[in-house]
Motif scaffolding. Structure first.
Motif, short mmCIF file in Angstrom:
data_model
loop_
_atom_site.label_atom_id
_atom_site.label_comp_id
_atom_site.label_asym_id
_atom_site.label_seq_id
_atom_site.Cartn_x
_atom_site.Cartn_y
_atom_site.Cartn_z
N SER A 31 34.41 43.20 -12.72
CA SER A 31 34.73 42.24 -13.78
C SER A 31 35.08 43.01 -15.05
O SER A 31 34.69 44.16 -15.22
N THR A 32 35.82 42.34 -15.91
CA THR A 32 36.19 42.94 -17.18
C THR A 32 36.31 41.84 -18.22
O THR A 32 36.70 40.72 -17.90
N ASP A 33 35.95 42.15 -19.43
CA ASP A 33 36.05 41.21 -20.55
C ASP A 33 36.98 41.82 -21.58
O ASP A 33 36.80 42.98 -21.97
N ALA A 40 38.77 36.97 -19.77
CA ALA A 40 37.86 37.74 -18.94
C ALA A 40 38.27 37.55 -17.49
O ALA A 40 38.78 36.50 -17.11
#
Length: 67
Positions: A31-33, A40
């Motif tokens: 995951s990445t924000d 996100a």
């Protein structure tokens, strides 16, 4: 040629991750924000991205539902 991932826009990223992992048994792969870009991402799947197609869950800040 193979499909790498399919993107789905979601209104609640945490709830969507819980559904795909707890109910459907997928794994959260990464995951990445990106607060500067106001989105996100979370990638979920039954296997790794090198072997199988996965789902990309995209949450755009402030968008809680799509018609």
């Amino acid at each position: 040629m193979r499909i790498l991932h399919t993107m789905l826009r979601v209104g609640n990223l945490d709830r969507s991750i819980a559904f795909y992992t707890r109910v459907l048994g997928m794994n959260l792969l990464r995951s990445t924000d990106r607060p500067d870009q106001k989105y996100a991402l979370a990638f979920v799947g039954y296997g790794g991205e090198a072997d199988q197609a996965v789902l990309e869950l995209t949450y755009n800040y402030g968008i809680e539902q799509y018609d």
